[in-house]
Design an enzyme around this catalytic site. Sequence first.
Site, PDB file in Angstrom:
ATOM      1  CG  ASP A 159      -1.796  78.204  55.837  1.00 44.20           C
ATOM      2  OD1 ASP A 159      -2.370  79.023  55.085  1.00 44.20           O
ATOM      3  OD2 ASP A 159      -0.604  77.876  55.672  1.00 44.20           O
ATOM      4  CB  CYS A 196      -4.703  80.863  55.003  1.00 40.20           C
ATOM      5  SG  CYS A 196      -4.468  80.750  53.222  1.00 40.20           S
ATOM      6  CG  ASN A 197      -2.502  86.881  54.469  1.00 37.79           C
ATOM      7  OD1 ASN A 197      -1.752  86.138  55.093  1.00 37.79           O
ATOM      8  ND2 ASN A 197      -2.647  88.151  54.771  1.00 37.79           N
ATOM      9  CB  THR A 198      -4.951  82.731  49.856  1.00 40.24           C
ATOM     10  OG1 THR A 198      -3.596  83.176  49.743  1.00 40.24           O
ATOM     11  CG2 THR A 198      -5.543  82.539  48.488  1.00 40.24           C
ATOM     12  CE1 TYR A 238      -6.377  75.126  50.232  1.00 43.54           C
ATOM     13  CE2 TYR A 238      -7.066  76.878  51.728  1.00 43.54           C
ATOM     14  CZ  TYR A 238      -6.994  75.535  51.404  1.00 43.54           C
ATOM     15  OH  TYR A 238      -7.558  74.622  52.238  1.00 43.54           O
ATOM     16  N   GLY A 239      -3.371  79.806  46.432  1.00 47.40           N
ATOM     17  CA  GLY A 239      -3.197  81.099  45.760  1.00 47.40           C
ATOM     18  C   GLY A 239      -3.781  81.191  44.361  1.00 47.40           C
ATOM     19  CD  GLU A 299       2.873  73.740  52.279  1.00 50.08           C
ATOM     20  OE1 GLU A 299       2.641  72.525  52.394  1.00 50.08           O
ATOM     21  OE2 GLU A 299       2.529  74.579  53.125  1.00 50.08           O
ATOM     22  CB  THR A 341       0.401  82.713  57.123  1.00 51.49           C
ATOM     23  OG1 THR A 341      -0.221  81.711  56.304  1.00 51.49           O
ATOM     24  CG2 THR A 341      -0.639  83.710  57.581  1.00 51.49           C
ATOM     25  CG  HIS A 342       3.195  79.320  53.174  1.00 48.38           C
ATOM     26  ND1 HIS A 342       1.829  79.355  53.263  1.00 48.38           N
ATOM     27  CD2 HIS A 342       3.539  78.006  53.038  1.00 48.38           C
ATOM     28  CE1 HIS A 342       1.354  78.114  53.177  1.00 48.38           C
ATOM     29  NE2 HIS A 342       2.374  77.282  53.042  1.00 48.38           N
TER      30      HIS A 342
HETATM   31  N1  DGL Z   1      -0.502  80.805  53.753  1.00 52.80           N
HETATM   32  C1  DGL Z   1      -1.320  81.153  52.637  1.00 52.80           C
HETATM   33  C2  DGL Z   1      -1.594  82.653  52.675  1.00 52.80           C
HETATM   34  O1  DGL Z   1      -1.442  83.252  53.725  1.00 52.80           O
HETATM   35  C3  DGL Z   1      -0.707  80.604  51.405  1.00 52.80           C
HETATM   36  C4  DGL Z   1      -1.561  80.696  50.223  1.00 52.80           C
HETATM   37  C5  DGL Z   1      -1.458  79.572  49.239  1.00 52.80           C
HETATM   38  O2  DGL Z   1      -1.694  78.426  49.618  1.00 52.80           O
HETATM   39  O3  DGL Z   1      -1.202  79.889  48.077  1.00 52.80           O
HETATM   40  O4  DGL Z   1      -1.992  83.272  51.721  1.00 52.80           O
END
Ligand code: DGL
Length: 266
Positions: free
Chosen positions: A7, A70-72, A39-40, A148, A181-182
Amino acid sequence: MCIGVFDSGVGGLSVWKEIIKVLPKASITYFSDSANCPYGNKSQQQIIDRAYRITDFLISKGAGIIVVACNTATAAAIRALREKYQIPFIGMEPAVKPAALHSKSGTIGVLATRGTLNGNHFHASVERFASDVNVVAKVGEGLVELVESGETSGQKVKDLLKVYIDPMLEQGADHIVLGCTHYPFLLDSIKEIAGSGVVIVDPAPAIAFRTLNVINENNLKISEIKEATSEYPTTFYTTAPVEKLMMMAHRIDPQIPESNFNNIEI
Ligand code: DGL
């Protein structure tokens, strides 16, 4: 052979938590890219580059299957990963389908990052499974950063969540999909704001079962830690100092030995 899980940060632990329920003894390597989180708001190419590096690292640690927790990163990179590597990848699905299917009010909320909501994956799911449902999608700006930093409850968290959840409730949403997932780390506050009439949908348990099925379908020989040893089955790596990841992982399992956490620069 181990299961690789990665992630952008600590959020993937919400998926890891479900994987260890269905595969309690399996050898797992968890990778948190906290130094590069979030990552968003990153470009697709930046996320693909990170995903390649992390995958190379996880394969060097013996990963025979990788869960992109991680969805992103799934939205940005899963296709590129599947094209480049031979091993199976499990990605996060925006759980629009079950929410739309079970909604009685005809309105569902989706909370996710900008990257996820702008991605093809999400749009395809809405088109396919929720075309007759009102989808109120909100970017959870700032939520990943709170998780975080370990701040998962309190007034600041609630105030920010309300900004995104209130408009969903105002439109009558009876399901809210956690598309990052956060966010399961914020579940108590989310439930408090949404109230008992709203179902909060976390796809992590389904992802854990999918992982088990893919392991079985591909006949993968995932190593198991023997009952008699005191070894802990998951090893953790993070690109940030280990304390943050350790704190969040210990909320899930306080028994993880400190020596299982490693800092790594890749
Ligand atoms: N856990 C990541 C997700 O599921 C967080 C995305 C991020 O880092 O912005 O999208």
